[in-house]
Scaffold this active site. Structure first.
Site, short mmCIF file in Angstrom:
data_model
loop_
_atom_site.label_atom_id
_atom_site.label_comp_id
_atom_site.label_asym_id
_atom_site.label_seq_id
_atom_site.Cartn_x
_atom_site.Cartn_y
_atom_site.Cartn_z
N GLU A 214 0.80 -1.22 0.00
CA GLU A 214 0.00 0.00 0.00
C GLU A 214 0.84 1.28 0.00
O GLU A 214 0.47 2.26 -0.64
CB GLU A 214 -0.94 0.00 1.23
N SER B 286 -41.03 -25.83 48.83
CA SER B 286 -40.54 -26.29 50.14
C SER B 286 -39.07 -26.01 50.37
O SER B 286 -38.50 -26.51 51.35
CB SER B 286 -40.78 -27.80 50.27
#
Length: 779
Positions: A85, A343
């Site tokens: 690049e 319970s």
């Protein structure tokens, strides 16, 4: 005529003017068009205790970006990127005039744009401030590039590029691309992968390897060819890289503990949120839970919470096993949902009663019909069992004994102690603490239940749970070390129902647990613990609709046992009993130590474990019961056949008789019943003492009675009964289900809806009871 200034001086002034003008113009442009750098935010990653990702969250704009630093990148990627690049990146001032001229010449010759001449700085400028492909757009790009070079270092500009470059779709940055396309971090890129990711931002949609692998490979090879041409890489290295095929690969993003990660993400915006979850264990149990709930009726789901008792850290968090399933309300977090606990609060009540000195392990409790105004508690198995020991009442999860103990302990005291320990109990609107709490008449979350159940592995202390490093846990004392150990040891004797009863877990006694089922079968619970782990399981429907036939023991317990099987065994054995616990014999019906009994007052001897040698006497059926002394002092005639009192002519001999609670009479052997223990009043006595009410009797029911019906489709048969004796209103029960209240001698029709043996019980206003059985046969 003025003399001309020297040419050098004129040139100097011109330069000064130009520089000043350029500075002013630059300052003005910088003020009018300031450089705005993108926010550093990116993907938020929630990781487990070892750093393994549980889930990733895109940023606020839906972009997937994983910030990464240059030093964390694969070196071959930076080499490839810079050479392909912008090979002069570290030397030019942001703009490369030669590259621009070359690009302009190439574009003019071809008649179309084939090269932009942009440096990496200029590409970064276009990323952070997009522009049109026009002359003014190019000027804007150049200006932004110069600003970047002015404000940032070369490495900072390059870091901006690698984190914000487009890679197709919502992905930005090389790290996101590497994870998505290659399934690995960008620090481990091969030469071929580095070349692919270097060229991809040029045309991210056109070159996406998951959509156009052949096209992507052509452009990748173009990059490799340039590296070979410029002698950056050797021919052998490039040739090897070209052999590597570009394969479309879209890894599935991790989605572990989604409801927990959702919650943490809302309160923490850090780039990385570290949790206490064990990703491997979470994945295993999450996968199991999904398969388990798929076998359950529609709309049903489950949640699981596993805590390490040594650190009080959550290692598994399954808020909803059906996450994402709309038919099962998969987005509702059932770990935080308020539900009826059934319970599951009973172990805490019995532990508190032990600490208060109300009961001991084998205290005689009463499982017989009771009325508390409009409240008539019933057992889950819809029957009554008469005299039961506390440990048996806990293991069998009987309701009437628990209500009896709660009434003596105090509902407000029980509620306050649980609240003070950090358990957030939620009562219905306008309600105050009441007896129904112990049977599920209060709201609680799975999170709070698991927090509280750590008590039994933590010397009676409740410790707050942690899902992240902060905040650390806090501790509160709920039970004494002795009572918490004793309740835990009792719960180790739980036996799974049915086919699970042969499970090797139970035989090793390495898991203690308690089940619970809310009213109407809406919630099924199983909470278990070992010295290392506390496990909570809830099964039900998030919308609160009933789940008939499903309850804690058969629906939640299999999940609990399966979860425990996949956990690492506890490194330490169960602790030994504290020194304050001793084993001594006690006697029923009085409940006190055998050594304190006369021989004829010990009807039944049991060996029990006591705390601090405390053996409290048997509780009355209710705190509202009339006071009576037990053993009862009576006076007998010299021959022992008659009972005397103050109005009798003879004084006689004093004796002590141990009497069982009158509510238990129907369940006692004949020789233990009160009329056998207490002789009749002597006939010579001037009986001015109030006579005792006649004993309760069911009229119309004989021993071994049967009712025959022909076929299941015939009308439901019934039995006609009435009752005599007792005091006041008679209350009728069929298999524990309340049938109504009637006066003595009133005919009562009891329907027998199902075949089999049916238990019929009546009780009066003072708790006196009697029972009988009838069997319905079908031919």
């Amino acid at each position: 005529m003025k003399p001309k200034k020297p040419r050098l001086l004129r040139w100097f002034k011109f330069c000064l003017t130009f520089i000043a003008t350029a500075i002013v113009l630059t300052a003005l442009l910088n003020h009018l068009f300031p450089l705005a750098l993108p926010a550093a935010n990116g993907v938020v990653t929630v990781v487990d205790r070892h750093g393994q990702p549980l889930r990733h969250f895109a940023d606020n704009q839906g972009i997937w970006r994983y910030p990464i630093q240059l030093e964390d990148l694969s070196p071959n990627y930076l080499t490839t990127l810079l050479h392909y690049e912008d090979k002069y990146f570290y030397t030019h001032p942001g703009v490369n005039p030669f590259a621009i001229v070359r690009a302009a010449w190439q574009n003019w010759r071809s008649g179309r744009i084939i090269s932009g001449g942009s440096t990496l700085t200029m590409q970064t400028a276009r990323i952070i401030d997009p522009h049109t492909r026009s002359f003014t757009g190019k000027l804007k790009q150049v200006w932004r590039a110069l600003q970047l070079e002015w404000y940032l270092s070369k490495d900072q500009i390059l870091t901006l590029y690698i984190n914000h470059a487009p890679f197709g779709g919502p992905m930005e940055g090389v790290q996101a691309a590497s994870y998505h396309y290659l399934g690995k971090p960008a620090s481990y890129l091969t030469d071929a992968e580095a070349a692919l990711l270097a060229v991809l931002p040029q045309a991210p949609s056109y070159l996406r390897p998951d959509r156009h692998p052949k096209r992507a490979q052509q452009y990748r090879d173009k990059v490799l060819h340039r590296l070979l041409r410029d002698k950056i890489w050797s021919e052998q290295r490039v040739k090897a890289a070209k052999l590597e095929q570009v394969v479309a690969y879209t890894p599935q993003a991790p989605l572990l503990a989604p409801l927990l990660t959702d919650k943490l993400r809302q309160h923490d915006t850090s780039a990385v949120i570290q949790t206490t979850i064990d990703a491997q264990l979470q994945w295993q149990l999450q996968d199991y839970a999904i398969s388990y709930v798929n076998q359950l009726p529609p709309g049903t789901t489950a949640s699981v919470l596993v805590v390490d008792n040594t650190s009080h850290e959550v290692v598994v968090y399954i808020g909803n096993a059906a996450y994402g399933n709309h038919q099962r309300d998969g987005y509702v977090n059932m770990i935080d949902a308020t539900r009826s606990p059934g319970s599951t609060l009973k172990p805490f009540l019995y532990g508190m009663a032990l600490d208060k000195g109300l009961i001991h392990e084998n205290s005689l409790l009463i499982d017989a019909p009771r009325q508390y105004g409009e409240y008539r508690p019933q057992n889950f198995d819809q029957g009554f069992h008469g005299p039961v020991a506390m440990r048996d009442a806990l293991l069998r999860s009987l309701n009437l004994p628990a209500v009896q103990v709660l009434e003596h302990y105090g509902v407000t005291t029980f509620y306050s102690q649980l609240e003070n320990s950090g358990l957030d109990l939620r009562l219905p609107a306008g309600a105050s603490p009441n007896l129904s709490m112990i049977l599920g008449g209060v709201g609680v979350t799975l999170w709070d239940l698991v927090t509280a159940y750590q008590t039994f592995s933590n010397d009676g202390k409740v410790s707050s749970l942690a899902t992240t490093a902060q905040p650390r846990f806090q501790q509160r004392q709920l039970l004494s070390p002795a009572s918490s150990w004793l309740i835990g040891d009792i719960l180790r004797d739980q036996v799974p129902p049915g086919r699970l009863a042969t499970n090797r877990i139970t035989h090793r006694r390495d898991l203690a647990w308690k089940t619970g089922t809310s009213y109407g079968h809406r919630d099924a619970w199983a909470i278990g613990f070992t010295p290392r782990w506390t496990i909570g399981v809830w099964v039900g429907r998030p919308d609160g609709s009933p789940l008939p036939g499903h309850y804690g023991a058969v629906t939640a317990t299999p999940m609990l046992l399966a979860v425990q099987e996949q956990l690492e065994p506890s490194p330490s054995a169960w602790p030994q009993a504290p020194d304050s616990i001793s084993e001594q014999p006690i006697c029923w019906p009085l409940g006190t130590l055998e050594s304190q009994h006369a021989e004829d007052t010990c009807h039944r001897k049991l060996t029990t474990r006591l705390i601090e040698h405390s053996a409290p006497p048997t509780l009355d059926a209710t705190t509202r019961a009339l006071f009576h002394q037990n053993p009862v002092p009576i006076w007998l005639s010299d021959d022992g056949r008659w009972r005397l009192h103050a109005n009798c002519p003879n004084v006689g001999t004093k004796s002590l008789k141990a009497l069982w609670p009158p509510e238990l009479e129907p369940w006692l052997p004949i020789h233990w019943r009160s009329h056998q223990q207490l002789p009749p009043i002597h006939p010579d006595c001037n009986d001015k003492v109030a006579t005792q009410a006649a004993p309760l009797e069911i009229v119309g029911l004989s021993e071994g009675q049967k009712v025959i019906s022909l076929g299941e489709n015939q009308p439901v048969p019934s039995i006609d009964l009435s009752a005599l004796g007792g005091t006041g209103i008679h209350h009728w029960y069929l298999n524990g289900q309340y049938q109504g209240a009637h006066l003595a001698a009133t005919p009562v029709k009891i329907p027998l809806t199902k075949p089999g043996v049916h238990q019929i019980v009546i009780s009066d206003e003072f708790g006196n009871s009697t029972l009988g059985e009838v069997e319905r046969l079908v031919y």
